[in-house]
Design an enzyme around this catalytic site. Structure first.
Site, mmCIF file in Angstrom:
data_model
loop_
_atom_site.group_PDB
_atom_site.id
_atom_site.type_symbol
_atom_site.label_atom_id
_atom_site.label_comp_id
_atom_site.label_asym_id
_atom_site.label_seq_id
_atom_site.Cartn_x
_atom_site.Cartn_y
_atom_site.Cartn_z
ATOM 1 N N GLU A 175 9.810 9.817 9.320
ATOM 2 C CA GLU A 175 8.549 10.417 9.766
ATOM 3 C C GLU A 175 7.356 9.460 9.678
ATOM 4 O OE1 GLU A 175 7.682 14.002 10.726
ATOM 5 O OE2 GLU A 175 6.322 12.471 11.475
ATOM 6 N N GLU A 184 -6.213 -5.671 9.364
ATOM 7 C CA GLU A 184 -5.589 -6.630 8.463
ATOM 8 C C GLU A 184 -6.137 -8.030 8.727
ATOM 9 O OE1 GLU A 184 -1.966 -5.990 7.206
ATOM 10 O OE2 GLU A 184 -2.265 -3.845 7.540
ATOM 11 N N LYS A 193 9.035 0.335 10.176
ATOM 12 C CA LYS A 193 9.381 0.690 11.565
ATOM 13 C C LYS A 193 10.535 -0.140 12.125
ATOM 14 C CE LYS A 193 4.887 -0.104 12.270
ATOM 15 N NZ LYS A 193 4.045 0.339 11.172
ATOM 16 N N ALA A 238 0.827 -1.204 0.000
ATOM 17 C CA ALA A 238 0.000 0.000 0.000
ATOM 18 C C ALA A 238 0.865 1.259 0.000
ATOM 19 C CB ALA A 238 -0.917 -0.013 1.224
ATOM 20 N N GLY A 240 -11.938 -3.531 5.934
ATOM 21 C CA GLY A 240 -10.562 -3.275 5.495
ATOM 22 C C GLY A 240 -9.791 -2.400 6.463
ATOM 23 N N GLY A 290 1.819 7.717 10.954
ATOM 24 C CA GLY A 290 1.458 7.838 9.541
ATOM 25 C C GLY A 290 1.607 9.246 8.999
ATOM 26 N N VAL A 323 5.961 6.811 12.613
ATOM 27 C CA VAL A 323 5.190 7.152 13.812
ATOM 28 C C VAL A 323 4.003 8.021 13.422
ATOM 29 C CG1 VAL A 323 5.214 8.268 16.076
ATOM 30 C CG2 VAL A 323 7.276 7.126 15.234
ATOM 31 N N LYS A 330 6.159 2.010 17.665
ATOM 32 C CA LYS A 330 6.141 3.459 17.441
ATOM 33 C C LYS A 330 6.650 4.203 18.668
ATOM 34 C CE LYS A 330 2.448 2.916 14.088
ATOM 35 N NZ LYS A 330 0.999 2.702 13.944
ATOM 36 N N GLY A 333 -2.697 4.197 6.074
ATOM 37 C CA GLY A 333 -3.276 4.352 4.746
ATOM 38 C C GLY A 333 -2.155 4.636 3.760
HETATM 39 N N1 LIG Z 1 0.147 0.751 5.591
HETATM 40 C C1 LIG Z 1 0.321 1.802 6.366
HETATM 41 O O1 LIG Z 1 -0.580 2.598 6.533
HETATM 42 C C2 LIG Z 1 1.639 2.042 7.041
HETATM 43 C C3 LIG Z 1 1.808 3.184 7.849
HETATM 44 C C4 LIG Z 1 3.058 3.427 8.435
HETATM 45 C C5 LIG Z 1 4.097 2.534 8.224
HETATM 46 N N2 LIG Z 1 3.889 1.415 7.466
HETATM 47 C C6 LIG Z 1 5.007 0.488 7.251
HETATM 48 O O2 LIG Z 1 5.423 0.607 5.907
HETATM 49 C C7 LIG Z 1 5.835 -0.646 5.417
HETATM 50 C C8 LIG Z 1 5.027 -1.000 4.196
HETATM 51 O O3 LIG Z 1 3.663 -1.068 4.549
HETATM 52 P P1 LIG Z 1 2.579 -1.661 3.549
HETATM 53 O O4 LIG Z 1 1.277 -1.472 4.185
HETATM 54 O O5 LIG Z 1 2.801 -1.078 2.202
HETATM 55 O O6 LIG Z 1 2.990 -3.204 3.604
HETATM 56 P P2 LIG Z 1 2.573 -4.407 2.633
HETATM 57 O O7 LIG Z 1 1.295 -4.033 1.940
HETATM 58 O O8 LIG Z 1 2.653 -5.625 3.425
HETATM 59 O O9 LIG Z 1 3.719 -4.419 1.535
HETATM 60 C C9 LIG Z 1 5.020 -4.860 1.774
HETATM 61 C C10 LIG Z 1 5.761 -4.901 0.444
HETATM 62 O O10 LIG Z 1 7.117 -5.274 0.684
HETATM 63 C C11 LIG Z 1 7.483 -6.217 -0.301
HETATM 64 N N3 LIG Z 1 8.649 -6.992 0.132
HETATM 65 C C12 LIG Z 1 8.700 -7.998 1.047
HETATM 66 N N4 LIG Z 1 9.969 -8.455 1.150
HETATM 67 C C13 LIG Z 1 10.712 -7.714 0.297
HETATM 68 C C14 LIG Z 1 12.098 -7.720 -0.075
HETATM 69 N N5 LIG Z 1 12.974 -8.556 0.477
HETATM 70 N N6 LIG Z 1 12.506 -6.816 -1.002
HETATM 71 C C15 LIG Z 1 11.663 -5.969 -1.591
HETATM 72 N N7 LIG Z 1 10.346 -5.923 -1.286
HETATM 73 C C16 LIG Z 1 9.884 -6.792 -0.361
HETATM 74 C C17 LIG Z 1 6.242 -7.035 -0.513
HETATM 75 O O11 LIG Z 1 6.359 -7.735 -1.727
HETATM 76 P P3 LIG Z 1 5.145 -8.583 -2.382
HETATM 77 O O12 LIG Z 1 4.212 -7.555 -2.948
HETATM 78 O O13 LIG Z 1 5.850 -9.373 -3.436
HETATM 79 O O14 LIG Z 1 4.574 -9.394 -1.278
HETATM 80 C C18 LIG Z 1 5.187 -5.921 -0.524
HETATM 81 O O15 LIG Z 1 5.114 -5.357 -1.812
HETATM 82 C C19 LIG Z 1 5.672 -1.638 6.558
HETATM 83 O O16 LIG Z 1 6.903 -1.801 7.204
HETATM 84 C C20 LIG Z 1 4.672 -0.958 7.450
HETATM 85 O O17 LIG Z 1 4.829 -1.317 8.804
HETATM 86 C C21 LIG Z 1 2.693 1.172 6.862
#
Ligand SMILES: NC(=O)c1ccc[n+]([C@@H]2O[C@H](COP(=O)([O-])OP(=O)(O)OC[C@H]3O[C@@H](n4cnc5c(N)ncnc54)[C@H](OP(=O)(O)O)[C@@H]3O)[C@@H](O)[C@H]2O)c1
Lengths: 313, 173
Positions: free
Chosen positions: A130, A190, A106, A10, A187, A135, A133, A205, A297
């Site tokens: 940034e 998770e 994180k 995302a 949604g 978003g 913590v 965080k 998000g």
């Molecule tokens: N979602 C939020 O609102 C939010 C807010 C703040 C921080 N975060 C942090 O931001 C990060 C991403 O969040 P997200 O929601 O986008 O997570 P996500 O939907 O689970 O996506 C993770 C992505 O990382 C890829 N990946 C896994 N191993 C990898 C590797 N070795 N090399 C390259 N890519 C790899 C996955 O590949 P595949 O597509 O092939 O599975 C996927 O595309 C997380 O650490 C999360 O904690 C998220």
């Protein structure tokens, strides 16, 4: 700036989508099994379409993204505990080659802050995080503006899923499992919400905040963590009878770092509803600052990532 | 320097319904230079814990008042409130878990034993449909600045009895 985006979930996808609007060029994108690299800039729309339709971002090996031509590594792979891999290795790779790093992940700054800091100190590249913590909420930028040593304490609601569940339970008198299932349908939660409801996500965080406020030394193991899974509707009723409610609150003070369900005034500042997050900073000279907004998000988090890119030297 | 003027103070105590309890509670007051003005002994009304509320007016130099309160607490007397400025905080906590099996009155007694707080009120609610789960709300009277200690005690007692605690957030607006 030229961005290499690791992770096409995302957050990674939203960064790829919005980068041009912020005046940046995406030169590499990788997910867990593929990569696309183009020194002149990848075709963002095509990459996103391919990810959506085929589940890959390109034909390359993911490792190629790290060795591409870029100025800033955007790390948006999954947050992991302990060694914080693969994120930590990506951060090291970029800093050792004097590139900047902007984290959404994180893990590296919650679990291995001192290691990451040491790499950044040795590097001509800088490190920002940034998005890790709160978003979209500019928590760390505000701390930086006030000065970490002039922030005496921080507390807040840092997990939207847990907050959604608690506020729905209190409003509707519904059971935990019922509301959680509803959150998953919407949604908001998770498929595996363990880290959200057991307090781990908020604790990560808080560890990051503690690292920033106290200049390192913290990881998840230093946080006293309790979750919301054992809060029944009857507890929320008892709280409501006294004009209070329960929120999963994280606290960083001179006494330590803790996350747990806490009684707060029902109409108080911290009793945000739904998926909203809030952070309160107790400052030395400026009293209390309240910062609230979307804690998660894709686009919201990407906006924090891209704001960090703009803050790079 | 002249003697500091005497001031009138009010203490609210909670006594066990046993012979000699009242005398035992009054002794530390006199011993620490307090001059008893009146004692209001509400025999008919009991606190939720089955104790007798007693209100005592006394006069003493302001500085000695803290000694009086300290001596009462040392003597094992429950001081619910001591003057406006001593009223301290009323702290509410929730306990969740198998409250019946965990012997709630034992929990309350342990909280009071530590001396940092006294339980002024508690409410118990069953969780409908769940046999071994209930929630309780405890209101504690603590000395000003004593909330941290009182809550630490509640945490310890709850951990021992395998109960979950929902603590108040001290300092939230
Ligand atoms: N979602 C939020 O609102 C939010 C807010 C703040 C921080 N975060 C942090 O931001 C990060 C991403 O969040 P997200 O929601 O986008 O997570 P996500 O939907 O689970 O996506 C993770 C992505 O990382 C890829 N990946 C896994 N191993 C990898 C590797 N070795 N090399 C390259 N890519 C790899 C996955 O590949 P595949 O597509 O092939 O599975 C996927 O595309 C997380 O650490 C999360 O904690 C998220």
């Amino acid at each position: 700036m030229k961005l290499a985006v690791l992770g096409a979930g995302a957050v990674g996808r939203a960064v790829v989508d919005l980068a041009a609007e912020y005046g940046h060029t995406v030169t590499a994108v990788a997910d867990s099994g593929s990569a696309v690299v183009d020194g002149d800039g990848v075709d963002s729309e095509a990459v996103l379409a391919r990810k959506r339709d085929e589940g890959v971002v390109g034909d390359g090996d993911p490792a190629h993204a790290l060795s591409a031509d870029y100025d800033v590594l955007v790390e948006a792979t999954p947050t992991t505990l302990g060694d914080a891999e693969p994120g930590f290795g990506h951060v090291r790779g970029a800093l050792e080659t004097d590139r900047h790093v902007v984290l959404a992940n994180k893990g590296p700054v919650a679990e291995r802050y001192d290691d990451v800091r040491a790499l950044a100190d040795e590097s001509a590249g800088s490190l920002r995080f940034e998005a890790t913590v709160g978003g979209a909420i500019p928590v760390l930028a505000t701390v930086e503006g006030v000065g970490p040593s002039r922030v005496n304490a921080a507390r807040g609601v840092l997990n939207g899923t847990a907050n959604f569940v608690l506020s729905r339970m209190a409003a509707e008198g519904l059971e935990y499992e019922h509301v959680l299932a509803e959150a998953q349908d919407l949604g908001v939660a998770e498929a595996d919400p363990t880290f959200d409801v057991d307090g781990t996500d908020a604790a990560l965080k808080c560890a990051i905040l503690a690292n920033v406020l106290h200049d390192g030394g913290y990881s998840l193991a230093d946080v006293d963590v309790d979750g919301i899974t054992s809060i029944p509707p009857s507890a929320l009723d008892l709280a409501a009878e006294e004009g209070r409610t329960v929120r999963l609150v994280g606290e960083v003070t001179a006494d330590g770092v803790r996350v747990g369900p806490r009684l707060v005034p029902e109409h108080g500042t911290l009793a945000v509803t739904g998926t909203t997050n809030i952070v309160q900073l107790e400052t030395e000279h400026a009293g209390r600052l309240n910062l609230s907004g979307q804690g998660a998000g894709g686009a919201a988090t990407a906006s924090a990532v891209l704001a960090d890119v703009d803050r790079l030297p | 320097m002249s003697e500091p003027a005497n001031r009138t103070h009010t203490l609210r105590l909670e006594l066990v319904d046993e012979p000699g309890e009242l005398l035992r509670a009054l002794a530390p007051i006199a011993e620490n230079g307090g001059n008893l003005l009146s004692i209001f002994h509400e025999r008919g009304s009991l606190t939720p814990r089955g104790r007798i509320p007693v209100e005592v007016d006394l006069e003493c130099p302001p500085k000695q008042f803290e000694d009086v309160v300290g001596a009462l607490r040392d003597a094992g007397v429950t001081v619910i409130a001591a003057d406006a400025e001593h009223y301290g905080e009323a702290v509410t906590v929730l306990l969740v878990g198998d409250l019946v099996a965990s012997d709630l009155s034992g929990v309350l007694a342990s909280v009071e034993e530590c001396g940092a707080a006294s339980v002024v009120d508690f409410t118990l609610t069953d969780e409908p449909g769940v046999d071994d789960e209930a929630s309780a709300r405890l209101r504690l009277a603590v000395e000003a600045g004593g909330a941290g200690d009182a809550l630490a005690t509640v945490r310890d007692v709850a951990a021992e009895k395998d109960l979950h605690v929902v603590e108040p957030l001290v300092g939230d607006a």
